[in-house]
Every structure is written in structure tokens, then in C-alpha cells.
Design a protein around this motif. Sequence first.
Motif, PDB file in Angstrom:
ATOM      1  N   GLN A  10       0.831  -1.206   0.000  1.00 26.22           N
ATOM      2  CA  GLN A  10       0.000   0.000   0.000  1.00 26.22           C
ATOM      3  C   GLN A  10       0.867   1.259   0.000  1.00 26.22           C
ATOM      4  O   GLN A  10       1.811   1.349   0.771  1.00 26.22           O
ATOM      5  N   GLY A  18      10.082  -3.383   8.638  1.00 27.21           N
ATOM      6  CA  GLY A  18       9.154  -4.529   8.632  1.00 27.21           C
ATOM      7  C   GLY A  18       8.699  -4.851   7.215  1.00 27.21           C
ATOM      8  O   GLY A  18       8.696  -6.012   6.799  1.00 27.21           O
ATOM      9  N   ASN A  19       8.338  -3.804   6.455  1.00 21.81           N
ATOM     10  CA  ASN A  19       7.954  -4.023   5.055  1.00 21.81           C
ATOM     11  C   ASN A  19       9.123  -4.626   4.279  1.00 21.81           C
ATOM     12  O   ASN A  19       8.938  -5.510   3.444  1.00 21.81           O
ATOM     13  N   VAL A 147       4.437 -12.417   1.184  1.00 25.08           N
ATOM     14  CA  VAL A 147       3.857 -11.415   2.095  1.00 25.08           C
ATOM     15  C   VAL A 147       4.422 -11.610   3.503  1.00 25.08           C
ATOM     16  O   VAL A 147       5.022 -12.637   3.795  1.00 25.08           O
ATOM     17  N   GLY A 148       4.203 -10.611   4.347  1.00 25.45           N
ATOM     18  CA  GLY A 148       4.499 -10.757   5.770  1.00 25.45           C
ATOM     19  C   GLY A 148       3.420 -11.610   6.417  1.00 25.45           C
ATOM     20  O   GLY A 148       2.342 -11.838   5.838  1.00 25.45           O
ATOM     21  N   ASP A 150       1.320 -11.082   8.660  1.00 25.05           N
ATOM     22  CA  ASP A 150       0.005 -10.480   8.928  1.00 25.05           C
ATOM     23  C   ASP A 150      -0.993 -10.697   7.785  1.00 25.05           C
ATOM     24  O   ASP A 150      -2.194 -10.502   7.979  1.00 25.05           O
ATOM     25  N   GLN A 151      -0.516 -11.075   6.606  1.00 22.88           N
ATOM     26  CA  GLN A 151      -1.420 -11.235   5.457  1.00 22.88           C
ATOM     27  C   GLN A 151      -1.837 -12.689   5.209  1.00 22.88           C
ATOM     28  O   GLN A 151      -2.543 -12.987   4.250  1.00 22.88           O
ATOM     29  N   SER A 187       9.040 -13.155   9.932  1.00 23.93           N
ATOM     30  CA  SER A 187       7.986 -12.639   9.065  1.00 23.93           C
ATOM     31  C   SER A 187       7.172 -11.534   9.732  1.00 23.93           C
ATOM     32  O   SER A 187       6.309 -10.947   9.119  1.00 23.93           O
ATOM     33  N   ILE A 189       8.060  -8.215  11.992  1.00 23.99           N
ATOM     34  CA  ILE A 189       8.989  -7.349  12.707  1.00 23.99           C
ATOM     35  C   ILE A 189       8.166  -6.460  13.638  1.00 23.99           C
ATOM     36  O   ILE A 189       7.152  -5.888  13.231  1.00 23.99           O
ATOM     37  N   LYS A 198       3.149  -4.883  16.236  1.00 22.78           N
ATOM     38  CA  LYS A 198       3.786  -4.926  14.916  1.00 22.78           C
ATOM     39  C   LYS A 198       4.421  -3.576  14.562  1.00 22.78           C
ATOM     40  O   LYS A 198       3.850  -2.536  14.880  1.00 22.78           O
ATOM     41  N   MET A 199       5.583  -3.581  13.930  1.00 27.06           N
ATOM     42  CA  MET A 199       6.129  -2.328  13.392  1.00 27.06           C
ATOM     43  C   MET A 199       5.161  -1.859  12.317  1.00 27.06           C
ATOM     44  O   MET A 199       4.790  -2.640  11.442  1.00 27.06           O
ATOM     45  N   LYS A 201       3.333   1.460   9.759  1.00 34.51           N
ATOM     46  CA  LYS A 201       3.430   2.785   9.142  1.00 34.51           C
ATOM     47  C   LYS A 201       2.649   3.819   9.917  1.00 34.51           C
ATOM     48  O   LYS A 201       2.972   4.999   9.910  1.00 34.51           O
TER      49      LYS A 201
HETATM   50  P1  AMP Z   1       1.462  -2.853   3.767  1.00 33.87           P
HETATM   51  O1  AMP Z   1       2.361  -1.755   4.107  1.00 33.87           O
HETATM   52  O2  AMP Z   1       0.429  -3.110   4.813  1.00 33.87           O
HETATM   53  O3  AMP Z   1       0.892  -2.770   2.395  1.00 33.87           O
HETATM   54  O4  AMP Z   1       2.371  -4.145   3.762  1.00 33.87           O
HETATM   55  C1  AMP Z   1       3.246  -4.483   2.709  1.00 33.87           C
HETATM   56  C2  AMP Z   1       3.935  -5.781   2.991  1.00 33.87           C
HETATM   57  O5  AMP Z   1       4.768  -5.656   4.155  1.00 33.87           O
HETATM   58  C3  AMP Z   1       2.971  -6.942   3.296  1.00 33.87           C
HETATM   59  O6  AMP Z   1       3.459  -8.126   2.693  1.00 33.87           O
HETATM   60  C4  AMP Z   1       3.005  -7.057   4.798  1.00 33.87           C
HETATM   61  O7  AMP Z   1       2.726  -8.354   5.237  1.00 33.87           O
HETATM   62  C5  AMP Z   1       4.441  -6.669   5.104  1.00 33.87           C
HETATM   63  N1  AMP Z   1       4.575  -6.099   6.450  1.00 33.87           N
HETATM   64  C6  AMP Z   1       3.983  -4.969   6.928  1.00 33.87           C
HETATM   65  N2  AMP Z   1       4.348  -4.741   8.207  1.00 33.87           N
HETATM   66  C7  AMP Z   1       5.204  -5.739   8.560  1.00 33.87           C
HETATM   67  C8  AMP Z   1       5.931  -6.064   9.748  1.00 33.87           C
HETATM   68  N3  AMP Z   1       5.878  -5.310  10.843  1.00 33.87           N
HETATM   69  N4  AMP Z   1       6.696  -7.186   9.728  1.00 33.87           N
HETATM   70  C9  AMP Z   1       6.781  -7.958   8.627  1.00 33.87           C
HETATM   71  N5  AMP Z   1       6.130  -7.711   7.470  1.00 33.87           N
HETATM   72  C10 AMP Z   1       5.341  -6.617   7.425  1.00 33.87           C
END
Ligand code: AMP
Length: 333
Positions: A10, A18-19, A147-148, A150-151, A187, A189, A198-199, A201
Motif C-alpha cells: 500500500q 518490517g515491510n 507477504v508478511g 500479517d497477510q 515474518s 517485525i 507490529k512495526m 506505518k
Molecule cells: P502494507 O504496508 O500493509 O501494504 O504491507 C506491505 C507488505 O509488508 C505486506 O506483505 C506485509 O505483510 C508486510 N509487512 C507490513 N508490516 C510488517 C511487519 N511489521 N513485519 C513484517 N512484514 C510486514
Amino acid sequence: MEKKIFSGVQPTGNLHLGNYLGAIKNFVDLNNDTKNECIFCVVDLHAITVSQNPKELKSSIHETVATFVASGIDPQKSIIFNQSKVSAHSEAAWILSCVAKMGWLNRMTQFKEKAGKDKEKANIGLYSYPVLMAADILLYDSTHVPVGDDQKQHLELCRDIAQKFNNDFEIENFFIIPEPLIKKGFSRIMSLKDGLKKMSKSEVSDLSRINLTDDKDQIANKIKKAKTDTLPLPSTIEELEKRPEAKNLMGIYSSLTNNTFRKSIDEFAGKNFSEFKEKLSDIVINEINPISMKIKELLEDKVFLEKILKDGCEKANEIASKKVKKIHEILGF
Ligand code: AMP
Ligand code: TRP
């Protein structure tokens, strides 16, 4: 077998470590394997499930593309595009929302977390978000989705939707059932301020995360200030498991050095955090600083970033529109 890789990020600003460790670093490895076909999508339609400032959204889209390229994804080899420009995504999301069950969506923990207490006030997009994600993946016959952690649940839902569509219309393998690619061990962070969160944004405190645009001093300062406990570093995995902040920092270290937890524990057992943090700081700076400098450089060249998106959208549109055409035939439109 050749893998068809699809993933999305996103464009909501503050891309962080983390991303990078949970997702983008894997994208780069997958991109580098010549056998794979990779598509990386800037999921701007997902971003508007929470309110966005249009000007900031536009620059976040550029920043996400710049981050992909700065991290090592080659736009000549992989398709990079933004979701809103390929209308098949919105269309397929509607069609799949007529396949997915409310009961399935009601189980999604991310919606529960994001909607908070007052679900009546949540917008419908936030609720149906995983259906759009399923559309993203299924339109490209994707076989693997990095993916991380969380997905994971959203990916299981995607598999259920694909299976139900194939069963309902009695076409075996029309939608490919995708496999998640989730990095074992690292997977998820966690925040530098709370090892149980969770770390993210959207966390208010910038000290909770290392942004991919942070400079050396910012990174060093954030690691220095990262929460820890008062004990020396543990000598067993069992002890590490009970200490979330230590586990998170050790996880980051292990991930960036490609070490197992076991090896990192052996390296630091009995030492104090200040010594470990200095080492960690060097390692993080080593990996992130070149990326952050490259991001800044790429952001100066909007024409280049727009060209990547335009070319990517053309290629993505060609694949996705063919799939939608087949879906129309199946449905009787
Ligand atoms: P997003 O920013 O939510 O679109 O996430 C983009 C990607 O980063 C996805 O695959 C998430 O699973 C991964 N992701 C987001 N936050 C973390 C985190 N704290 N640790 C590991 N992966 C993460
Ligand atoms: N929901 C994912 C996230 O927030 C982003 C995403 C959207 C995605 N569509 C996708 C990830 C398709 C993988 C595949 O992290």
C-alpha cells in the motif's frame, strides 16, 4: 517449475524495516531468479480504505515505486504498476464479492483491528478489502504470493474464493490456488518501542520504526533508544522467546545477516544490549542506507517513475483484461 509471483504494497507512506524484511527483500530475491515471472503492485485502491490526502497519496505512490527499484527490483524484468490504473481489479473484486461469504469475511482479524469498536461506522471498502486482494492475485494466475505474516489470513481467504468459484462454475483450475511465501522466523517485525506490537506505518511515534528513508544518524538513534529489558542477552532460544524486545532485535539482526537465531544467540549470549545494539546499528545502516540514498535520488526523477508505472500498467492490463474476458464468458455476461 516457473513461479508466477504477485504481491502488493500500500502506498501509505513510511515504508519501514518490517515491510522490507517481511516482504520487499523477498521480492528482490524472487525478481533475481530468472525462472520467475514477477508482478509487484502499488495497491492504491487498498490505500483509500482509510482516508488519504490526494497530494500525499500521489507522492506515496512514487515513493513506493522508488523503494521497489532502490531495493533492487528491476522494472525491465518485473512488472511494477499501480492497481487503480488497471480497471480489471475493481471489476473482478465486484464479481468475487458475489462469491465470497459474509461469514468468511467476518473472521478477518485485520478488519476487526482496523474498524475498532464501532464497526457500524467502518466503510464497506475496509470490510471487503480482502476480496480486492483476492482479485489482484487471481487475475494473474499467480502461483506464489510473498507477504508478511500479517497477510496469511487474507491469503487463505483468497484460496477459498478461488476454490469456490472453480467449484460453482465447474471449471477445474480456472483460478490457480496461490501459495503464500512467508519468511520463516522473521515474518513479523515488531515495534522498537513495544515488542508485542507490529512495526507499523501508522504508529504515531516515529521512534517505533526504522523508515527506509531514514539516514544513518536517525537509524543509529532509533536503535539506541529501542526498548530492551535489563538482563544480559540470553543463551537459549527458550529464554529469548520470553523476552519480546530482545527477540525482535535478535530477529532483525539474524534476518539481515542471514543467520539462524541459534547462531545469533551464540554470538551475543551473556553480552549486554549496548554492545549488541552497536553491532545491530552497523548492520542495519549497511543495508538500509544505500537504499535510502537511492530512494532520494529516484524521487528527483518523477518522469522515470511515471514511465515505470505506465509501462507496467500496459503489461498488467494485457494479462488482466484477458482473464476478465474469460470470467465474463463463464458468468454468461
Ligand atoms: P502494507 O504496508 O500493509 O501494504 O504491507 C506491505 C507488505 O509488508 C505486506 O506483505 C506485509 O505483510 C508486510 N509487512 C507490513 N508490516 C510488517 C511487519 N511489521 N513485519 C513484517 N512484514 C510486514
Ligand atoms: N493487503 C496487503 C497488505 O496490506 C497488500 C496487498 C494488496 C497484497 N493486494 C495484494 C499483498 C495482493 C499480496 C497480494 O500488506
